[in-house]
Design an enzyme around this catalytic site. Structure first.
Site, short mmCIF file in Angstrom:
data_model
loop_
_atom_site.label_atom_id
_atom_site.label_comp_id
_atom_site.label_asym_id
_atom_site.label_seq_id
_atom_site.Cartn_x
_atom_site.Cartn_y
_atom_site.Cartn_z
N ASP A 22 -4.38 -4.81 5.67
CA ASP A 22 -4.85 -5.83 4.81
C ASP A 22 -3.50 -6.56 4.34
O ASP A 22 -2.35 -6.30 4.31
CB ASP A 22 -5.05 -4.81 3.47
CG ASP A 22 -5.49 -5.42 2.38
OD1 ASP A 22 -6.22 -6.64 2.56
OD2 ASP A 22 -5.27 -5.24 1.37
N HIS B 115 -2.58 -1.08 -3.32
CA HIS B 115 -3.77 -0.29 -3.37
C HIS B 115 -3.52 1.02 -4.12
O HIS B 115 -2.60 1.84 -4.09
CB HIS B 115 -4.03 0.12 -1.67
CG HIS B 115 -4.29 -0.97 -0.75
ND1 HIS B 115 -3.98 -0.92 0.38
CD2 HIS B 115 -4.70 -2.12 -1.17
CE1 HIS B 115 -4.32 -1.95 1.07
NE2 HIS B 115 -4.57 -2.71 0.08
N SER C 262 0.84 -1.14 -0.08
CA SER C 262 0.04 0.04 0.07
C SER C 262 0.88 1.24 0.07
O SER C 262 1.62 1.37 -0.90
CB SER C 262 -0.82 -0.03 1.05
OG SER C 262 -1.97 1.12 1.16
#
EC number: 3.1.1.61
Length: 359
Positions: A295, A198, A172
């Protein structure tokens, strides 16, 4: 409050649009832990405001008068390194410029639409504030530190790679540069690599194209149903979760879907890692890189329980030590390494597995 000081996060807003400056100021000042200490309509004014206020984070538009936003960012990072959150338009040109800004040292970005900016920014006000918090605490990348990947490796007859393995990567905040460095260290004839970063829809295609020009492997945005082939790295599209699924002949294919966001993201890392645990078991290698949040942690743990070898980026080389921290905390990470050694160790793992298979 800033985790390091206990005081409010100090923000300087730099944008040539008076509307955007006003909206961002209102969004920031609504939060009790942050405040806008100055605004600027162009980089020349911004330079003075930053010098006067010493902010914790700067929001920076790319397209501004008197000096290009990228040139200002380049100078800022050289002369007065400061965490920067870019403001980007959702266009092909905007995505290319944003990726260039991340390469120059910006921590993250938020995107603004061409129309109805006020409604859009209000809808994402809390996400903007959260990104400002993370950006303010981020570790700035230092020139030539943790950034030099090992030379591209060519595997010779004495160093075969395991052919039935797949590598899965999740990242991310800070991940665009981390993924680039990781792929630069992977050989052109390596196993398929499936990657979730992401990122919005318009950005993932540009990201893949950018990597394809730099890395030994071919890099492309993933397409639903295509075979996962050796020598190719696949970037999950910004609008879809990506999973791996069995294909005929013992191979694997890529499956994309638009199911609900997971951990507030689509694409999310956990669905990819979960599919790796389900369908590949010990034939998978999992890598979790820099990023905020959790995540990928649970999915990586399931991969490890299924027999996969798992790697996590260490705190010192992360821009944001969130996802790898959580993965390590729950026992999902078998090997913790700095970014500039991850590709090397993944290749060594593939080689040792190939040697064991031969013997």
């Amino acid at each position: 409050m800033s985790a390091g000081t206990g005081r409010r996060i100090r923000v300087v807003v730099v944008d040539d649009s008076a509307l955007v400056r006003s909206l961002l100021t209102a969004i920031v000042n609504e939060a009790p832990d942050m405040e806008v200490v100055a605004t600027a309509s162009d980089p020349i004014i911004a330079r003075e405001k930053i010098r006067e206020t010493s902010p914790d984070v700067v929001t920076l538009d790319v397209e501004m008068p008197r000096m290009d936003g990228l040139e200002f960012l380049r100078r800022l990072m050289r002369l007065r390194p400061t965490p920067v959150l870019m403001i980007s338009s959702l266009t092909d040109a905007g995505s290319e410029t944003t990726l260039a800004a991340l390469e120059l040292g910006a921590v993250d970005f938020i995107h603004k639409p061409a129309d109805d900016i006020a409604r859009h920014m209000q809808e994402y006000a809390e996400e903007i504030r959260e990104k400002l918090r993370v950006t303010a605490e981020a570790r700035l990348r230092q020139p030539n530190r943790f950034r030099q990947p090992p030379p591209a490796r060519k595997t010779g007859p004495g160093a075969p790679l395991r052919k039935n393995a797949l590598v899965f990567v999740g990242a991310s905040t800070g991940g665009t540069e981390a993924i680039k460095d990781f792929l630069m260290g992977m050989p052109a004839d390596g196993p398929p690599i499936l990657i979730v970063q992401h990122m919005p829809e318009h950005f993932t295609f540009t990201f893949a194209e950018r990597l394809n020009k730099l890395c030994p492997m071919r890099v492309k945005e993933a397409e639903d149903g295509e075979a996962a082939l050796a020598g190719v790295a696949y970037i999950a599209p910004g609008h879809s979760h990506m999973r791996v699924a069995p294909a005929g002949g013992g191979g694997f294919r890529i499956a994309l879907d638009q199911e609900e966001p997971v951990n507030r993201h689509r694409p999310a890392v956990d669905p990819l890692f979960d599919s790796a645990a389900r369908h590949l078991g010990k034939n998978a290698i999992g890598v979790i890189l820099t990023g905020m949040g959790k995540d990928g942690a649970e999915g990586l743990l399931r991969m490890r329980h299924a027999g996969a070898v798992t790697f996590g980026q260490d705190e010192a080389s992360c821009v944001v030590y969130g996802m790898p921290r959580e993965a390590f905390r729950i026992g999902a990470v078998a090997h913790v390494l700095p970014l500039n050694r991850l590709a090397e160790k993944v290749v060594e793992c593939l080689q040792s597995q190939a040697e064991r298979a031969i013997t």
